[in-house]
Design an enzyme around this catalytic site. Structure first.
Site, short mmCIF file in Angstrom:
data_model
loop_
_atom_site.label_atom_id
_atom_site.label_comp_id
_atom_site.label_asym_id
_atom_site.label_seq_id
_atom_site.Cartn_x
_atom_site.Cartn_y
_atom_site.Cartn_z
N HIS A 1 0.83 -1.22 0.00
CA HIS A 1 0.00 0.00 0.00
C HIS A 1 0.86 1.27 0.00
CE1 HIS A 1 -3.86 -2.12 0.87
NE2 HIS A 1 -3.07 -2.98 1.44
N ASN B 1 -10.25 -3.01 2.40
CA ASN B 1 -9.92 -3.03 0.98
C ASN B 1 -11.18 -2.84 0.14
OD1 ASN B 1 -7.17 -3.45 1.18
ND2 ASN B 1 -7.30 -5.68 0.98
FE1 HDE Z 1 -2.46 -4.80 5.44
N1 HDE Z 1 -0.67 -3.98 5.92
N2 HDE Z 1 -1.77 -6.60 6.06
N3 HDE Z 1 -4.19 -5.70 4.83
N4 HDE Z 1 -3.15 -3.06 4.80
C1 HDE Z 1 -0.33 -2.69 5.75
O1 HDE Z 1 0.77 -1.34 7.28
C2 HDE Z 1 -0.67 -6.80 6.79
C3 HDE Z 1 -4.51 -7.01 4.97
C4 HDE Z 1 -4.41 -2.78 4.36
O2 HDE Z 1 -3.34 3.46 3.91
C5 HDE Z 1 0.99 -2.35 6.34
O3 HDE Z 1 1.15 0.89 7.52
C6 HDE Z 1 -0.58 -8.18 7.19
C7 HDE Z 1 -5.91 -7.22 4.73
C8 HDE Z 1 -4.50 -1.39 3.99
O4 HDE Z 1 -1.73 3.33 5.38
C9 HDE Z 1 1.43 -3.66 7.01
C10 HDE Z 1 -1.68 -8.79 6.66
C11 HDE Z 1 -6.42 -5.99 4.45
C12 HDE Z 1 -3.24 -0.85 4.25
C13 HDE Z 1 0.29 -4.57 6.66
C14 HDE Z 1 -2.42 -7.80 5.95
C15 HDE Z 1 -5.33 -5.06 4.51
C16 HDE Z 1 -2.43 -1.91 4.75
C17 HDE Z 1 1.99 -1.77 5.39
C18 HDE Z 1 -2.07 -10.26 6.74
C19 HDE Z 1 -7.87 -5.63 4.10
C20 HDE Z 1 -2.80 0.56 3.98
C21 HDE Z 1 2.16 -0.34 5.81
C22 HDE Z 1 -2.16 -10.75 8.05
C23 HDE Z 1 -8.80 -5.92 5.15
C24 HDE Z 1 -3.10 1.47 5.12
C25 HDE Z 1 1.32 -0.16 6.94
C26 HDE Z 1 -2.69 2.87 4.77
C27 HDE Z 1 -1.09 -1.76 5.15
C28 HDE Z 1 0.27 -5.84 7.09
C29 HDE Z 1 -3.61 -8.09 5.22
C30 HDE Z 1 -5.53 -3.66 4.24
C31 HDE Z 1 2.78 -4.20 6.60
C32 HDE Z 1 0.53 -8.80 8.02
C33 HDE Z 1 -6.67 -8.55 4.82
C34 HDE Z 1 -5.72 -0.68 3.44
O5 HDE Z 1 1.52 -3.50 8.39
#
Ligand code: HDE
Length: 698
Positions: free
Chosen positions: A71, A144
């Site tokens: 993201h 999402n």
């Molecule tokens: Fe994320 N995800 N994610 N994700 N995600 C990040 O956090 C992560 C997942 C989502 O505009 C990171 O600040 C793991 C699902 C959005 O700043 C990080 C897992 C969904 C955003 C991270 C998931 C998301 C992130 C990267 C699996 C939808 C952007 C930078 C367990 C429900 C937020 C940050 C923004 C961002 C980890 C799965 C949505 C690395 C470990 C499912 C919208 O922390």
């Protein structure tokens, strides 16, 4: 916590303007010269004592912070969430407690795979993350634009992200899933199949952040004052409906305007047309948790709307652009664990992993534990605790102690009771063995992928087939392509066969797996639409018939359309009166508009016919299934363009598959009005896929 809480105005508290101010150093010392460094002699070496020079360069050298692992590319906006249906019976969440109660929000939309500078219109999932600055603390709903995810357990997230990101040897391709490692991974991890269907569908190429749904994905829990839980799925529904681009168009936009979605959001807000979304919930009483043929804890599954209807509980309007991209959109730190009393988690293993990962990410990205003090992250609720120090500490804690319990500071800050609004984790009984094993209830990987496929209209199915042919066509290793065809065969035999045909591979054997069920709510074919805020490219040249164009544009603008006059040159056009040109045609492209309208006037149209650019505007719009309109002589330009089977009439109004024309002669105010109405209607239908045009690059 009253509605009028003045602290809600505080989101603006750190904005700094420089109007009328002198340039200073970081120490506030005024600067008289910043164009030449201090040197020993005019042609001599630079002196280390030039503190202004050193500070300026040092600050520059340190300007970057690590981009988000995923993201990385995003766009943000402020707005207001208004509760419309109080949920007090089901949740203690204060911001959902009273109809009309307003809560400020910051939303960041994003793509997932690409780096910070990548194009907006790539095929990808979009992030839809909302920070609610509630009176009871910050609540982050980090969702999402697709309601499911690729994997079921967070331990697979690094594997998945490594597979979809550019490949290790050469860091290619940028912001694309069309490569070997992605398909190697998904074909070996069949729980990805449902999400893959969404990724190959038009949902992955949204027209705008304003025409995109949002989903919390996981099943969360509402908890009421009595401590009773209700399972809940969150949905954001855009007021403008859910609409997408077409693939050929996205690739061209990526070149013509890589900031397409970012610009669209920015301009909509600047013009007072900020997006609106309803917040809806699907509610499942805990007693019904096991009534479904899938596990509610499995994030690769939806609850079909036909089984549990959506209930709208609030509305969000985004109405203020950030002042500073870095300070706000880049530094905003969403954390899935930021919940408020009344909202709680479930044991979804993907959600559980996220509860660890987001804080961990912010620590490295924002350089330490004090990121919640950054203006965009700071709650409007008061913060009092014994956490201390660390990089970037902005608070000056004046308490003589930093521990609990204490008597020196009168026991403060003291603990809050539930009645005073304290958070208490949901009390849930958990039994089981310590075990590393996927639950049996998670093991149906294909039923909902099939459900999604079955729910698509013919043109949506065609787009999915085209997308898979494109993506797998980029996969170099044949055994991966073959394995993917086998996987698709488990989703639907027809789908797999069509993709296989495009790849020159043989179709898999009929598995007979298609259960025949569908969920009509999943299709975009029946989405509401309106001409409001849609962009029309109006093609004109010197000699334009402004007398006829004027009333048509007036009517379209009254309906909220954004009409821009494009001509071979900037400035003004001669013709019946003077017409102001908004942009030179060459600086834009058909793909940047939702429809094309050709103005009348003999000389104008002849000039446009001689211009390859104008012909291309029309041909491309037509191929991308967009409305095409022509006034008077403008019909001749349509004849110049390859419009396949569109039947054009030059003696009357034609409204067929979004092609709207008005004859050259004999049209007065009434006909012009009818024309404008018909064109507005064609625009509001978004795209006209019934044209059955093969979308090939123009
Ligand atoms: Fe994320 N995800 N994610 N994700 N995600 C990040 O956090 C992560 C997942 C989502 O505009 C990171 O600040 C793991 C699902 C959005 O700043 C990080 C897992 C969904 C955003 C991270 C998931 C998301 C992130 C990267 C699996 C939808 C952007 C930078 C367990 C429900 C937020 C940050 C923004 C961002 C980890 C799965 C949505 C690395 C470990 C499912 C919208 O922390």
């Amino acid at each position: 916590m009253s509605k009028e809480d003045p602290k809600l105005q505080d989101l603006n508290r750190d904005r700094v303007g420089h109007e009328g101010k002198e340039l200073t150093t970081d120490q506030g010392v005024r600067v008289e010269h910043t164009d030449d460094s201090l040197s020993a002699g005019e042609r001599g070496p630079t002196l280390i004592e030039d503190f202004h020079f050193r500070e300026k360069l040092t600050r520059f050298d340190h300007e970057r912070i690590p981009e988000r692992v995923v993201h990385a590319r995003g766009s943000g906006a402020y707005g207001t969430f208004t509760c419309t249906e109080p949920m007090t019976e089901l949740t203690r969440a204060h911001f959902l407690s009273e109809a009309g109660l307003e809560t400020p929000v910051f939303v960041r939309f994003s793509t997932v795979g690409g780096s910070r500078g990548s194009a907006d219109t790539v095929r990808d999932v979009r992030g839809f993350a909302t920070k609610f600055y509630t009176r009871a603390g910050n609540y982050d709903l980090v969702g999402n634009n697709m309601p499911v995810f690729f994997i079921q357990d967070g331990i697979k997230f690094p594997d998945f992200v490594h597979a979809v990101k550019p490949e290790p040897p050469n860091e290619m391709p940028q912001a694309s899933s069309a490569h070997d490692t992605f398909y190697d991974f998904v074909s070996l991890q069949p729980e990805t199949m449902h999400m893959l269907m969404w990724l190959m569908s038009d949902r992955a190429i949204p027209r705008s952040y304003r025409t995109m749904e949002g989903f919390g994905v996981h099943t969360y829990r509402f908890v009421n004052a009595a401590g009773k839980g209700t399972l809940v799925k969150f949905h954001w529904r855009p007021k403008l409906g859910t609409h997408s681009l077409v693939w050929d168009e996205t690739q061209k936009i990526a070149g013509a305007d890589p900031d397409f979605n970012r610009r669209d959001l920015w301009e909509a807000i600047e013009s007072g047309n900020g997006p609106e979304y309803d917040l809806a919930v699907q509610l499942v009483p805990e007693e019904r948790e096991h009534d479904f043929d899938f596990d509610l804890l499995d994030p690769t599954k939806i609850i079909p709307e036909e089984e549990v209807p959506l209930r709208v509980i609030g509305r969000m309007v985004l109405n203020r652009n950030p002042d500073n991209f870095f300070a706000e959109t880049e530094q905003v730190a969403f954390c899935v664990q930021n919940v408020v009393p009344g909202i709680d988690f479930t044991n979804d293993p993907l959600l559980q992993a996220r509860l660890f990962s987001y804080l961990d990410t912010q620590l490295i990205r924002l350089g330490g534990p004090n990121f919640a003090q950054l203006p965009v992250n700071r709650p409007v609720a008061e913060v009092h605790h014994h956490q201390r120090d660390g990089y970037g500490q902005h608070r000056i804690d004046i308490s003589p102690v930093s521990y609990h319990k204490n008597s020196i500071a009168g026991g403060c800050p003291h603990l809050a009771s539930i009645e005073e609004g304290a958070f208490r984790h949901y009390t849930e009984r958990v039994d089981g063995q310590v075990i590393r094993k996927r639950s049996e209830s998670f093991k149906d990987f294909y039923s909902q992928a099939t459900l999604f496929w079955n729910s698509m209209s013919d043109w949506e199915k065609q787009h999915i087939v085209d997308a898979l042919r494109f993506e797998l066509g980029k996969v170099e290793r044949e055994y991966i392509r073959e394995r993917m065809i086998e996987q698709l065969g488990h989703v639907d035999h027809g789908l797999a066969s069509q993709v296989a045909e495009g790849l020159g591979l043989s179709a898999p054997p009929e598995s007979g797996r298609n259960h025949g069920r569908s969920s009509p709510a999943l299709s975009q074919a029946t989405q509401p639409g309106s001409v409001a805020t849609r962009k029309v490219a109006v093609l004109a040249a010197d000699g334009v018939d402004a007398a006829k164009l004027g009333p048509v544009l007036e009517s379209l603008r009254e309906h909220g359309a954004v009409c821009e006059i494009l001509a071979p040159h900037a400035g003004t056009l001669n013709g019946t009166g003077e017409t102001k040109v908004d942009r030179a045609m060459q600086t834009m492209a058909s793909v940047l508009y939702d429809g094309v309208l050709v103005a009348g006037g003999r000389d104008s149209v002849d000039a446009l016919r001689r211009s390859g650019t104008a012909v291309r505007y029309v041909a491309e719009a037509y191929k991308h299934a967009k409305p095409v309109g022509a006034l008077g002589e403008g019909v001749d330009l349509l004849r110049e363009a390859p419009l396949n089977d569109a039947r054009l009439s030059d003696n009357g109004l034609v409204d067929e598959s979004g092609v709207v024309t008005l004859a050259a002669t004999g049209n007065g105010g009434r006909e012009l009005d009818q024309f404008a109405q018909a064109f507005a209607q064609a625009m509001s239908e978004h795209r006209h896929f019934d044209r059955n045009v093969q979308v090939v690059p123009a």
